[in-house]
Write an enzyme that holds these catalytic residues in place. Structure first.
Site, short mmCIF file in Angstrom:
data_model
loop_
_atom_site.label_atom_id
_atom_site.label_comp_id
_atom_site.label_asym_id
_atom_site.label_seq_id
_atom_site.Cartn_x
_atom_site.Cartn_y
_atom_site.Cartn_z
N HIS A 173 41.81 38.83 43.37
CA HIS A 173 40.69 39.59 43.92
C HIS A 173 41.21 40.96 44.36
O HIS A 173 41.01 41.38 45.50
CB HIS A 173 40.07 38.86 45.12
CG HIS A 173 39.35 37.61 44.78
ND1 HIS A 173 38.93 36.70 45.73
CD2 HIS A 173 38.93 37.11 43.58
CE1 HIS A 173 38.30 35.69 45.15
NE2 HIS A 173 38.30 35.91 43.84
N ASN A 175 33.99 36.74 48.41
CA ASN A 175 34.50 37.15 47.10
C ASN A 175 33.99 38.55 46.80
O ASN A 175 32.82 38.85 47.01
CB ASN A 175 34.02 36.18 46.03
CG ASN A 175 34.48 34.76 46.31
OD1 ASN A 175 34.05 34.16 47.30
ND2 ASN A 175 35.33 34.23 45.47
N TYR A 187 40.98 30.67 51.71
CA TYR A 187 41.30 32.11 51.65
C TYR A 187 41.37 32.69 53.06
O TYR A 187 40.66 32.27 53.96
CB TYR A 187 40.18 32.92 50.97
CG TYR A 187 39.87 32.66 49.54
CD1 TYR A 187 40.78 32.09 48.67
CD2 TYR A 187 38.62 33.04 49.05
CE1 TYR A 187 40.46 31.89 47.34
CE2 TYR A 187 38.28 32.84 47.72
CZ TYR A 187 39.20 32.26 46.86
OH TYR A 187 38.87 32.07 45.55
#
Length: 559
Positions: A501, A538, A417
């Protein structure tokens, strides 16, 4: 037979000690409320629960979807859970089955143009349950005054006190399916100079760190605000949960919200606010901007289109609140899968219907084993420094098995990510047919710096591979940064994936003020991922922290 009896006894005792009774949807509300919260995702549950702590307030939490966890009345599950007090949501190891065995009951069906949950608990009912505390630097760099880390310490502490979490989810105290962790430790700690640590105990450290994932699980099951907050709130006579209720728009007179228009089973009605009441929009970073737009708050060009299509309930243009910040700044983590193979790796494939019998029984009898967690073996972070002094966050993790064309027994997926400090963002856009929200095309890599940063991270990781036995399969280990940039920005099954997300689409200071009040309104708030800037981790825990902070601020306004 003894095994079955023991299993059922364990589950009955566990449920009685932990949960309130399942809650069926209530009849359509007909009374006035002091607080109406729209959306029962993690933020909505927390803010509604906290505001109901004042017994003088009538609080209504609305959810368009239906049951999820067993305790909410959820019964969707594979046959091997029959006779238990568990739905598919309760079992952490069934997390990935939401992709292989999709649920029409849990997922948003024709409500958003992206992947997401429309159910009690929102995405916290279907995600992996990762629970990472953002570093203080995230709040101090990217959040406004009133939302700095020092302002949020009480919120963080309350969250830890209320929401259980663990980096050792199996109740027998053992780690399972650790071949990926062992291989990654040799690679990252021994070769690349990472530090192995307890991630949340060292939340401030996000440069070259590695450790076991942290989950918001409890007692071997998925937890989250539906368990830790909602079950307490449901015991209060002033708290009301109504599922199966889709909010179409917020009724307002100028800057004053007076109620919400809802659809329940095809019947439309209005649920009123009291004269001092407040509406809190907690539908998530896609749905919340949509609701503001359909309530006459947003970009005037969008409002004109909605008005022409009779989507504003006849609200005249003189009552519109023009604000182009609504839906703007939408963020999602740009995602790359790299398939990693090694002779030491033992891939593990979770099964929805037919788990390995010994693993099934270990979970049913002891809440232990592979089905006690979502399958990720490790998480790790680094940062990329820029010449101007800014910094980009990058994150990785190893899953339990390979993906697409690379699924042999020695392969696992590395997920990469980009996180905080990235420069690309998009906006929430409504389609021209059904006016459903989705992301614009500029969310990922619209600023080339982001691809450069992520490629730099991948190149660093590859530099440390020699001697580990690990081999990347879908991206050549000798690729240059420029070649990696070309690959990760191309369209393949392994690149440019939506992580979902979603955040940052109603930012503090432009879409809402520091009290989370919608700009131009007196008694309407947004409290969910929409108001959270991109984080180094996250976003789930950060969203919960934001909800706790919003409770402090809104509570003061209601005194």
């Amino acid at each position: 037979m003894l095994l079955i009896l023991f299993t059922l006894l364990f589950q009955v005792l566990f449920l009685v000690q932990t949960y309130a009774s399942p809650v069926p949807p209530e009849a359509r509300a007909t009374t006035s409320y002091d607080v109406i919260v729209v959306g029962s995702g993690p933020a909505g549950v927390i803010i509604a629960s906290r505001l109901s702590e004042n017994p003088a307030r009538q609080v209504l939490l609305l959810e368009g979807g239906g049951p999820s966890y067993w305790v909410t009345g959820g019964t969707e599950r594979p046959q091997w859970l029959a006779g238990t007090n568990l739905s598919r949501v309760d079992v952490p190891g069934l997390y990935t089955s939401i992709y292989t065995n999709p649920s029409t009951n849990l997922l948003c069906q024709n409500k958003i143009r992206a992947y997401g949950a429309c159910t009690i608990g929102g995405n916290s009912a279907i995600n992996a349950g990762l629970f990472y505390e953002p570093p203080a630097s995230d709040f101090d760099r990217y959040f406004p005054t009133g939302w700095k880390h020092s302002d949020l310490v009480p919120s963080i502490n309350r969250l830890y006190q209320t929401q259980p979490s663990t980096n050792k989810p199996s109740l027998d105290g053992l780690y399972y399916e650790q071949s990926g962790y062992t291989a990654a430790k040799q690679w990252l700690v021994n070769n690349a100079g990472y530090t192995e640590l307890d991630i949340n105990a060292n939340a401030a450290r996000k440069t070259k760190v590695f450790g076991h994932p942290v989950y918001d699980y409890a007692n071997g099951q998925r937890s989250g605000p539906v368990i830790s907050y909602l079950q307490t709130a449901l015991k209060r006579p002033n708290f009301h949960l109504q599922s199966g209720t889709w909010v179409q728009r917020i009724v307002r007179t100028g800057a004053q919200a007076t109620g919400v228009v809802v659809n329940v089973g095809g019947t439309t009605s209005t649920i009123p606010l009291t004269t001092k009441g407040r509406v809190i929009v907690s539908g998530g970073a896609l749905k919340s901007p949509e609701l503001l737009m359909k309530s006459g708050i947003g970009d005037p060009a969008v409002l004109t289109t909605l008005s022409n299509a009779n989507q504003l309930g006849g609200l005249p243009s003189s009552q519109w609140i023009n604000n182009t910040a609504v839906g703007n700044g939408l963020f999602d983590n740009p995602n790359t899968f790299i398939e990693m193979e090694a002779p030491s790796i033992q891939a593990y494939n979770y099964q929805y219907d037919n788990p390995i019998p010994s693993d099934r029984d270990l979970y049913l009898t002891k809440k232990s084993g592979p089905y006690s967690f979502a399958g990720g073996s490790c998480s790790f972070w680094d940062t990329v420094q820029h010449a101007d002094g800014t910094v980009a966050g990058v994150q990785g993790g190893l899953g339990a098995a390979g993906y697409q064309a690379y699924t042999n027994a020695m392969t696992v997926t590395m997920n990469i990510y980009g996180t905080s400090g990235l420069k690309s963002s998009g906006k929430v856009v409504l389609d021209n047919t059904n006016f459903l929200p989705g992301p614009s095309g500029s969310v990922y890599y619209s600023n080339p710096q982001d691809a450069q940063d992520i490629a730099t991270f991948i190149r660093r990781l590859f530099d440390a591979l020699p001697g580990t036995g690990l081999t990347p399969l879908n991206l050549n280990q000798t690729s240059t940064v420029a070649q990696i940039v070309q690959y990760i920005t191309s369209y393949t099954p392994y690149t440019r994936g939506q992580v979902n997300h979603w955040s940052s689409s109603c930012r503090i200071g432009s879409c809402v003020d520091v009290n989370t009040t919608v700009v131009g309104m007196k008694n309407m708030h947004v409290v969910d991922a929409s108001i959270v800037a991109p984080l180094s981790v996250n976003p789930q825990m950060g969203v919960m922290i934001a909800a706790e902070r919003a409770w402090e601020l809104i509570n003061k306004l209601m005194v």
